[in-house]
Design an enzyme around this catalytic site. Structure first.
Site, mmCIF file in Angstrom:
data_model
loop_
_atom_site.group_PDB
_atom_site.id
_atom_site.type_symbol
_atom_site.label_atom_id
_atom_site.label_comp_id
_atom_site.label_asym_id
_atom_site.label_seq_id
_atom_site.Cartn_x
_atom_site.Cartn_y
_atom_site.Cartn_z
ATOM 1 N N CYS A 73 0.830 -1.214 0.000
ATOM 2 C CA CYS A 73 0.000 0.000 0.000
ATOM 3 C C CYS A 73 0.858 1.255 0.000
ATOM 4 O O CYS A 73 0.325 2.363 -0.113
ATOM 5 C CB CYS A 73 -0.875 0.083 1.250
ATOM 6 S SG CYS A 73 -1.874 -1.343 1.575
ATOM 7 N N GLU A 114 -26.807 12.214 9.848
ATOM 8 C CA GLU A 114 -26.047 12.963 10.860
ATOM 9 C C GLU A 114 -24.534 12.789 10.735
ATOM 10 O O GLU A 114 -23.770 13.752 10.868
ATOM 11 C CB GLU A 114 -26.528 12.530 12.257
ATOM 12 C CG GLU A 114 -25.834 13.214 13.421
ATOM 13 C CD GLU A 114 -26.097 14.723 13.501
ATOM 14 O OE1 GLU A 114 -26.973 15.222 12.783
ATOM 15 O OE2 GLU A 114 -25.391 15.388 14.286
ATOM 16 N N HIS A 164 -12.959 -4.189 -2.943
ATOM 17 C CA HIS A 164 -11.708 -4.208 -2.188
ATOM 18 C C HIS A 164 -11.839 -3.432 -0.873
ATOM 19 O O HIS A 164 -11.751 -4.028 0.194
ATOM 20 C CB HIS A 164 -10.606 -3.637 -3.108
ATOM 21 C CG HIS A 164 -9.247 -3.588 -2.518
ATOM 22 N ND1 HIS A 164 -8.107 -3.511 -3.295
ATOM 23 C CD2 HIS A 164 -8.812 -3.563 -1.228
ATOM 24 C CE1 HIS A 164 -7.044 -3.479 -2.511
ATOM 25 N NE2 HIS A 164 -7.444 -3.505 -1.260
#
Ligand code: ZN
Length: 198
Positions: A73, A114, A164
């Protein structure tokens, strides 16, 4: 910082965001970016397992255990830090995020809930939009399309990846965590509303 990453990975594991070695978090301190290693049980990492890289992706500090590899990543975390000045990026494999990409493949949109108010720059009556990019066989191959989505959607602090999960960031780890929690709530809300036909 190393202890914080360990603690947050353990917490996100309990939420189902980083089971099966997926997902994770990266936190920046100046030009030092702390990241968990690749392909390990995220709830069991130790402070000494953390990598430190710079904004260009060069490894500044690697764990003594040479079997540990830098997370796949890494280019995606760096994309948000370089293009959006993010102080922290969370990558989640949340089931709700993955399902939401199938239900809304053109991008996730929601208004008048909200929890929208927890997202940077959004009020209750605003419409949240989170872009969705296609998945790739290897996580590192997402870097170009994620960078494109980041640049094309300056209002969004997140990019979803089809089938994913999601990358979410913030100016610091607290804002990244808040926004990741609010978005996950919104995905759960939207998927539940869809399930009950509302
Ligand atoms: Zn992933």
């Amino acid at each position: 910082m190393r202890e914080l990453i360990v603690e947050l990975c353990r917490h996100f594991y309990t939420l189902g965001w980083c089971t099966g070695t997926g997902g994770g978090i990266s936190i920046r301190e100046g030009n030092q970016i702390f990241m968990a290693p690749s392909g390990v049980q995220k709830e069991r990492i130790l402070p000494e397992d953390i990598f430190v890289v710079d904004l260009a992706g060069n490894v500044l500090e690697a764990p003594a255990n040479t079997r540990l590899k830098l997370t796949a990543c890494s280019p995606l975390f760096l994309a948000a830090m370089n293009h959006r000045d993010a102080g922290a990026v969370i990558h989640s494999h949340s089931i709700e995020a993955a399902v939401a990409t199938k239900l809304w493949p053109e991008g996730f949109r929601i208004t008048e809930v909200e929890m929208i108010k927890g997202l940077r720059g959004y009020g209750y009556y605003d419409t949240v939009h989170v872009p969705v990019i296609p998945n790739t066989a290897h996580e590192c191959d997402l870097a170009d399309s994620m960078t494109e989505a980041i640049l094309a959607n300056p209002h969004s602090d997140a990019v979803m990846v089809e089938n994913h999960g999601i990358y979410v960031w913030g100016r610091d780890w607290q804002q990244a965590k808040t926004q990741a929690e609010c978005l996950d709530y919104l995905f759960r809300y939207a998927v539940r509303m869809h399930q009950v036909g509302l």
